[in-house]
Design a protein around this motif. Sequence first.
Motif, PDB file in Angstrom:
ATOM      1  N   GLN A  94       5.142   6.585   4.881  1.00 35.23           N
ATOM      2  CA  GLN A  94       4.687   5.396   5.598  1.00 35.23           C
ATOM      3  C   GLN A  94       5.655   4.240   5.433  1.00 35.23           C
ATOM      4  N   ALA A  95       6.134   4.041   4.200  1.00 36.18           N
ATOM      5  CA  ALA A  95       7.091   2.958   3.942  1.00 36.18           C
ATOM      6  C   ALA A  95       8.399   3.204   4.682  1.00 36.18           C
ATOM      7  N   ALA A  96       8.884   4.450   4.662  1.00 33.85           N
ATOM      8  CA  ALA A  96      10.130   4.765   5.350  1.00 33.85           C
ATOM      9  C   ALA A  96      10.004   4.549   6.854  1.00 33.85           C
ATOM     10  N   GLN A  97       8.883   4.980   7.416  1.00 25.40           N
ATOM     11  CA  GLN A  97       8.673   4.808   8.861  1.00 25.40           C
ATOM     12  C   GLN A  97       8.582   3.335   9.239  1.00 25.40           C
ATOM     13  N   LEU A  98       7.942   2.538   8.374  1.00 23.41           N
ATOM     14  CA  LEU A  98       7.854   1.101   8.637  1.00 23.41           C
ATOM     15  C   LEU A  98       9.243   0.476   8.649  1.00 23.41           C
ATOM     16  N   MET A  99      10.071   0.825   7.688  1.00 19.84           N
ATOM     17  CA  MET A  99      11.424   0.268   7.635  1.00 19.84           C
ATOM     18  C   MET A  99      12.210   0.625   8.886  1.00 19.84           C
ATOM     19  N   ILE A 100      12.062   1.849   9.348  1.00 18.12           N
ATOM     20  CA  ILE A 100      12.767   2.271  10.560  1.00 18.12           C
ATOM     21  C   ILE A 100      12.261   1.507  11.772  1.00 18.12           C
ATOM     22  N   MET A 111       9.305  22.152   5.491  1.00 19.35           N
ATOM     23  CA  MET A 111       9.257  20.691   5.602  1.00 19.35           C
ATOM     24  C   MET A 111       8.560  20.294   6.898  1.00 19.35           C
ATOM     25  N   PRO A 112       7.595  19.373   6.839  1.00 15.96           N
ATOM     26  CA  PRO A 112       6.903  18.933   8.048  1.00 15.96           C
ATOM     27  C   PRO A 112       7.876  18.307   9.053  1.00 15.96           C
ATOM     28  N   ASP A 113       7.480  18.319  10.344  1.00 17.76           N
ATOM     29  CA  ASP A 113       8.343  17.765  11.382  1.00 17.76           C
ATOM     30  C   ASP A 113       8.675  16.303  11.129  1.00 17.76           C
ATOM     31  N   VAL A 114       7.685  15.530  10.663  1.00 21.16           N
ATOM     32  CA  VAL A 114       7.930  14.117  10.375  1.00 21.16           C
ATOM     33  C   VAL A 114       8.992  13.981   9.294  1.00 21.16           C
ATOM     34  N   GLY A 115       8.864  14.774   8.248  1.00 16.86           N
ATOM     35  CA  GLY A 115       9.844  14.738   7.178  1.00 16.86           C
ATOM     36  C   GLY A 115      11.231  15.123   7.655  1.00 16.86           C
ATOM     37  N   ARG A 116      11.290  16.118   8.519  1.00 15.92           N
ATOM     38  CA  ARG A 116      12.582  16.563   9.054  1.00 15.92           C
ATOM     39  C   ARG A 116      13.249  15.439   9.849  1.00 15.92           C
ATOM     40  N   SER A 117      12.469  14.701  10.609  1.00 15.27           N
ATOM     41  CA  SER A 117      13.034  13.594  11.392  1.00 15.27           C
ATOM     42  C   SER A 117      13.472  12.440  10.500  1.00 15.27           C
ATOM     43  N   THR A 123      11.999  -5.110   1.885  1.00 13.24           N
ATOM     44  CA  THR A 123      10.744  -5.496   2.527  1.00 13.24           C
ATOM     45  C   THR A 123      10.923  -5.371   4.040  1.00 13.24           C
ATOM     46  N   ALA A 124       9.812  -5.152   4.717  1.00 17.57           N
ATOM     47  CA  ALA A 124       9.872  -5.014   6.174  1.00 17.57           C
ATOM     48  C   ALA A 124      10.394  -6.285   6.824  1.00 17.57           C
ATOM     49  N   SER A 125       9.986  -7.440   6.290  1.00 20.14           N
ATOM     50  CA  SER A 125      10.423  -8.704   6.887  1.00 20.14           C
ATOM     51  C   SER A 125      11.918  -8.908   6.717  1.00 20.14           C
ATOM     52  N   ASP A 126      12.468  -8.491   5.579  1.00 18.43           N
ATOM     53  CA  ASP A 126      13.910  -8.613   5.382  1.00 18.43           C
ATOM     54  C   ASP A 126      14.680  -7.700   6.325  1.00 18.43           C
ATOM     55  N   ILE A 127      14.184  -6.489   6.514  1.00 17.07           N
ATOM     56  CA  ILE A 127      14.850  -5.564   7.434  1.00 17.07           C
ATOM     57  C   ILE A 127      14.843  -6.130   8.849  1.00 17.07           C
ATOM     58  N   ALA A 128      13.716  -6.673   9.272  1.00 13.78           N
ATOM     59  CA  ALA A 128      13.632  -7.266  10.609  1.00 13.78           C
ATOM     60  C   ALA A 128      14.596  -8.431  10.755  1.00 13.78           C
ATOM     61  N   LEU A 129      14.681  -9.269   9.717  1.00 13.69           N
ATOM     62  CA  LEU A 129      15.586 -10.417   9.746  1.00 13.69           C
ATOM     63  C   LEU A 129      17.040  -9.954   9.830  1.00 13.69           C
ATOM     64  N   SER A 134       3.442  12.850   2.936  1.00 13.04           N
ATOM     65  CA  SER A 134       3.247  11.447   3.295  1.00 13.04           C
ATOM     66  C   SER A 134       2.392  10.690   2.292  1.00 13.04           C
ATOM     67  N   THR A 135       1.678  11.387   1.431  1.00 15.35           N
ATOM     68  CA  THR A 135       0.831  10.690   0.459  1.00 15.35           C
ATOM     69  C   THR A 135       1.532  10.482  -0.873  1.00 15.35           C
ATOM     70  N   SER A 136       2.766  11.002  -1.008  1.00 12.33           N
ATOM     71  CA  SER A 136       3.442  10.915  -2.292  1.00 12.33           C
ATOM     72  C   SER A 136       4.095   9.557  -2.465  1.00 12.33           C
ATOM     73  N   GLY A 137       4.613   9.319  -3.651  1.00 12.51           N
ATOM     74  CA  GLY A 137       5.307   8.069  -3.905  1.00 12.51           C
ATOM     75  C   GLY A 137       5.256   7.659  -5.344  1.00 12.51           C
ATOM     76  N   SER A 138       5.054   8.587  -6.261  1.00 11.07           N
ATOM     77  CA  SER A 138       4.968   8.232  -7.660  1.00 11.07           C
ATOM     78  C   SER A 138       6.330   7.969  -8.285  1.00 11.07           C
TER      79      SER A 138
END
Length: 228
Positions: A195-201, A1-7, A168-174, A220-224
């Motif tokens: 990318q979506a997970a990192q944005l939410m964090i 598992m890549p380091d990013v995925g592990r984190s 959504t990112a805006s809802d998480i921020a709110l 990081s390119t998956s998401g189907s």
Amino acid sequence: MPDVGRSLAKYIDHTLLKPEATPQEIKKICDEALQYNFASVCIQPSYVGLAADLLRGSSVKVCTVIGFPLGSTSSAVKAYEAQLAEKEGAHEIDMVIHVGALKSGGYDYVEEDIRSVVKSVSQGTIVKVILETALLDDNQKIKACELAKKAGADFVKTSTGFSKGGATASDIALMRRVVGNSMGVKASGGVRNQQAAQLMIRMGASRIGASASVKIVDDSTSGSTSGY
């Protein structure tokens, strides 16, 4: 598992809530959770005992859903459901608010509904409150967060994944702005890649609910696969 995925893995509730889920599929997601060290598995209440047996002795928690997916069962039923789930091995409870009561201004009811679940479980059991943000305007989202905080919940959470929209990112921020640092914020619904997970964090999520968990941490390119 890549380091990013592990984190990222430590943020993820590995989720399987589809009605046709089988015991074999529950075993599979528990095996994956152990392999990737996800925060928890999130499964229907009827599978709590099975998941607890499969994960016993590990750091992976058992999470289940209460009043799911509509939130319109009575407070007494939600409280009993949560109490039973904890008895069978659940460490975390994701309950759905009564959306209609919130939208009609029944704030006392919503607060007490949440509190009934919080009080029904032990102090160490985490209670997350699902707002179903796709059905709410910003003022209602703010009010729901305030009520969850007053009722003693540990987290607020965006979505069930069974309505018309997800996180959504805006809802998480709110939500993070409203609850501050005293509560967790869970992004759930449609989080399908790194990318979506990192944005939410970055926006303030402290937990991610997803069924595409393995794809998120591996590539990081998956998401189907759809999240919930």
